[in-house]
Write a protein that holds these residues in place. Structure first.
Motif, PDB file in Angstrom:
ATOM      1  N   ARG A  14      68.713  10.285  21.330  1.00  0.00           N
ATOM      2  CA  ARG A  14      68.038  11.569  21.524  1.00  0.00           C
ATOM      3  C   ARG A  14      67.318  11.532  22.873  1.00  0.00           C
ATOM      4  O   ARG A  14      66.880  10.463  23.324  1.00  0.00           O
ATOM      5  CB  ARG A  14      67.040  11.819  20.401  1.00  0.00           C
ATOM      6  N   PRO A  15      67.188  12.676  23.515  1.00  0.00           N
ATOM      7  CA  PRO A  15      66.543  12.699  24.845  1.00  0.00           C
ATOM      8  C   PRO A  15      65.134  12.101  24.861  1.00  0.00           C
ATOM      9  O   PRO A  15      64.711  11.539  25.867  1.00  0.00           O
ATOM     10  CB  PRO A  15      66.501  14.190  25.192  1.00  0.00           C
ATOM     11  N   SER A  16      64.409  12.190  23.750  1.00  0.00           N
ATOM     12  CA  SER A  16      63.032  11.682  23.708  1.00  0.00           C
ATOM     13  C   SER A  16      62.965  10.157  23.528  1.00  0.00           C
ATOM     14  O   SER A  16      61.883   9.576  23.631  1.00  0.00           O
ATOM     15  CB  SER A  16      62.271  12.359  22.567  1.00  0.00           C
ATOM     16  N   VAL A  17      64.098   9.502  23.277  1.00  0.00           N
ATOM     17  CA  VAL A  17      64.120   8.054  23.038  1.00  0.00           C
ATOM     18  C   VAL A  17      64.412   7.327  24.347  1.00  0.00           C
ATOM     19  O   VAL A  17      65.348   7.674  25.067  1.00  0.00           O
ATOM     20  CB  VAL A  17      65.186   7.691  21.972  1.00  0.00           C
ATOM     21  N   VAL A  74      67.555   9.418  13.102  1.00  0.00           N
ATOM     22  CA  VAL A  74      66.162   9.434  13.552  1.00  0.00           C
ATOM     23  C   VAL A  74      66.095   9.349  15.079  1.00  0.00           C
ATOM     24  O   VAL A  74      65.284  10.025  15.711  1.00  0.00           O
ATOM     25  CB  VAL A  74      65.373   8.264  12.917  1.00  0.00           C
ATOM     26  N   ILE A  75      66.970   8.556  15.693  1.00  0.00           N
ATOM     27  CA  ILE A  75      66.899   8.353  17.148  1.00  0.00           C
ATOM     28  C   ILE A  75      68.179   8.732  17.892  1.00  0.00           C
ATOM     29  O   ILE A  75      68.203   8.679  19.123  1.00  0.00           O
ATOM     30  CB  ILE A  75      66.538   6.884  17.487  1.00  0.00           C
ATOM     31  N   GLU A  76      69.239   9.103  17.157  1.00  0.00           N
ATOM     32  CA  GLU A  76      70.506   9.389  17.812  1.00  0.00           C
ATOM     33  C   GLU A  76      71.051  10.760  17.424  1.00  0.00           C
ATOM     34  O   GLU A  76      70.836  11.229  16.319  1.00  0.00           O
ATOM     35  CB  GLU A  76      71.561   8.329  17.445  1.00  0.00           C
ATOM     36  N   ASN A  77      71.763  11.358  18.363  1.00  0.00           N
ATOM     37  CA  ASN A  77      72.543  12.564  18.108  1.00  0.00           C
ATOM     38  C   ASN A  77      74.005  12.156  18.063  1.00  0.00           C
ATOM     39  O   ASN A  77      74.395  11.147  18.667  1.00  0.00           O
ATOM     40  CB  ASN A  77      72.360  13.579  19.242  1.00  0.00           C
ATOM     41  N   TYR A  78      74.811  12.947  17.398  1.00  0.00           N
ATOM     42  CA  TYR A  78      76.246  12.691  17.412  1.00  0.00           C
ATOM     43  C   TYR A  78      76.996  14.008  17.466  1.00  0.00           C
ATOM     44  O   TYR A  78      76.473  15.072  17.118  1.00  0.00           O
ATOM     45  CB  TYR A  78      76.692  11.880  16.188  1.00  0.00           C
ATOM     46  N   ARG A  79      78.214  13.902  17.926  1.00  0.00           N
ATOM     47  CA  ARG A  79      79.153  15.008  17.856  1.00  0.00           C
ATOM     48  C   ARG A  79      80.531  14.391  17.717  1.00  0.00           C
ATOM     49  O   ARG A  79      80.722  13.213  18.040  1.00  0.00           O
ATOM     50  CB  ARG A  79      79.078  15.916  19.078  1.00  0.00           C
ATOM     51  N   PHE A  80      81.468  15.157  17.211  1.00  0.00           N
ATOM     52  CA  PHE A  80      82.828  14.646  17.126  1.00  0.00           C
ATOM     53  C   PHE A  80      83.823  15.766  17.357  1.00  0.00           C
ATOM     54  O   PHE A  80      83.549  16.937  17.086  1.00  0.00           O
ATOM     55  CB  PHE A  80      83.099  13.937  15.787  1.00  0.00           C
ATOM     56  N   ASP A  81      84.954  15.385  17.905  1.00  0.00           N
ATOM     57  CA  ASP A  81      86.103  16.264  18.043  1.00  0.00           C
ATOM     58  C   ASP A  81      87.087  15.859  16.962  1.00  0.00           C
ATOM     59  O   ASP A  81      87.312  14.662  16.750  1.00  0.00           O
ATOM     60  CB  ASP A  81      86.751  16.108  19.422  1.00  0.00           C
ATOM     61  N   LEU A  82      87.661  16.822  16.284  1.00  0.00           N
ATOM     62  CA  LEU A  82      88.596  16.545  15.201  1.00  0.00           C
ATOM     63  C   LEU A  82      89.961  17.105  15.584  1.00  0.00           C
ATOM     64  O   LEU A  82      90.086  18.297  15.877  1.00  0.00           O
ATOM     65  CB  LEU A  82      88.090  17.197  13.906  1.00  0.00           C
ATOM     66  N   ILE A  83      90.960  16.234  15.571  1.00  0.00           N
ATOM     67  CA  ILE A  83      92.307  16.607  15.965  1.00  0.00           C
ATOM     68  C   ILE A  83      93.257  16.255  14.833  1.00  0.00           C
ATOM     69  O   ILE A  83      93.262  15.108  14.364  1.00  0.00           O
ATOM     70  CB  ILE A  83      92.740  15.833  17.234  1.00  0.00           C
ATOM     71  N   GLU A  84      94.055  17.232  14.399  1.00  0.00           N
ATOM     72  CA  GLU A  84      95.059  16.927  13.383  1.00  0.00           C
ATOM     73  C   GLU A  84      96.190  16.166  14.054  1.00  0.00           C
ATOM     74  O   GLU A  84      96.748  16.617  15.055  1.00  0.00           O
ATOM     75  CB  GLU A  84      95.594  18.195  12.729  1.00  0.00           C
ATOM     76  N   VAL A  85      96.516  14.991  13.508  1.00  0.00           N
ATOM     77  CA  VAL A  85      97.557  14.171  14.136  1.00  0.00           C
ATOM     78  C   VAL A  85      98.877  14.228  13.399  1.00  0.00           C
ATOM     79  O   VAL A  85      99.926  14.054  14.007  1.00  0.00           O
ATOM     80  CB  VAL A  85      97.099  12.703  14.333  1.00  0.00           C
ATOM     81  N   GLU A  86      98.862  14.457  12.093  1.00  0.00           N
ATOM     82  CA  GLU A  86     100.104  14.653  11.365  1.00  0.00           C
ATOM     83  C   GLU A  86      99.800  15.098   9.940  1.00  0.00           C
ATOM     84  O   GLU A  86      98.735  14.838   9.416  1.00  0.00           O
ATOM     85  CB  GLU A  86     100.975  13.388  11.351  1.00  0.00           C
ATOM     86  N   SER A  87     100.736  15.778   9.338  1.00  0.00           N
ATOM     87  CA  SER A  87     100.602  16.171   7.938  1.00  0.00           C
ATOM     88  C   SER A  87     101.304  15.141   7.075  1.00  0.00           C
ATOM     89  O   SER A  87     102.303  14.563   7.478  1.00  0.00           O
ATOM     90  CB  SER A  87     101.231  17.544   7.713  1.00  0.00           C
TER      91      SER A  87
END
Length: 92
Positions: A14-17, A74-87
């Motif tokens: 997080r920016p404050s850490v 508490v101290i970290e942010n996260y984000r994720f990209d989700l890509i379909e790779v196969e059915s």
């Protein structure tokens, strides 16, 4: 039908850490002559393959996985990209 997704997960402080590793890298860059680097923040990158009936469920599961295991909310942010790779067909 099940689908396979690749989640590309990015975890950052997080920016404050305070980020002592980032400060050390920035200092090293400055010593190398890169005076134009204003700030360095160090993070983590992970790839998770997940099988789910649909994208909504995959996103819900990935949010829980990130909250409970991959990041410290508490101290970290996260984000994720989700890509379909196969059915997938059949039973797992």
């Amino acid at each position: 039908m099940q689908r396979k997704y690749l989640a590309k997960v990015f975890v950052t402080l997080r920016p404050s850490v305070l980020d002592p590793a980032g400060v050390a890298v920035q200092s090293g860059l400055k010593q190398m002559g890169f005076d134009n680097v204003e700030q360095v923040r160090i993070g983590k990158y992970m790839e998770v393959t997940i099988i789910s009936p649909d994208e909504t469920k995959a996103r819900q599961d990935m949010n829980q996985i990130c909250d409970q295991m991959l990041a410290n909310p508490v101290i970290e942010n996260y984000r994720f990209d989700l890509i379909e790779v196969e059915s997938q067909t059949g039973v797992f």
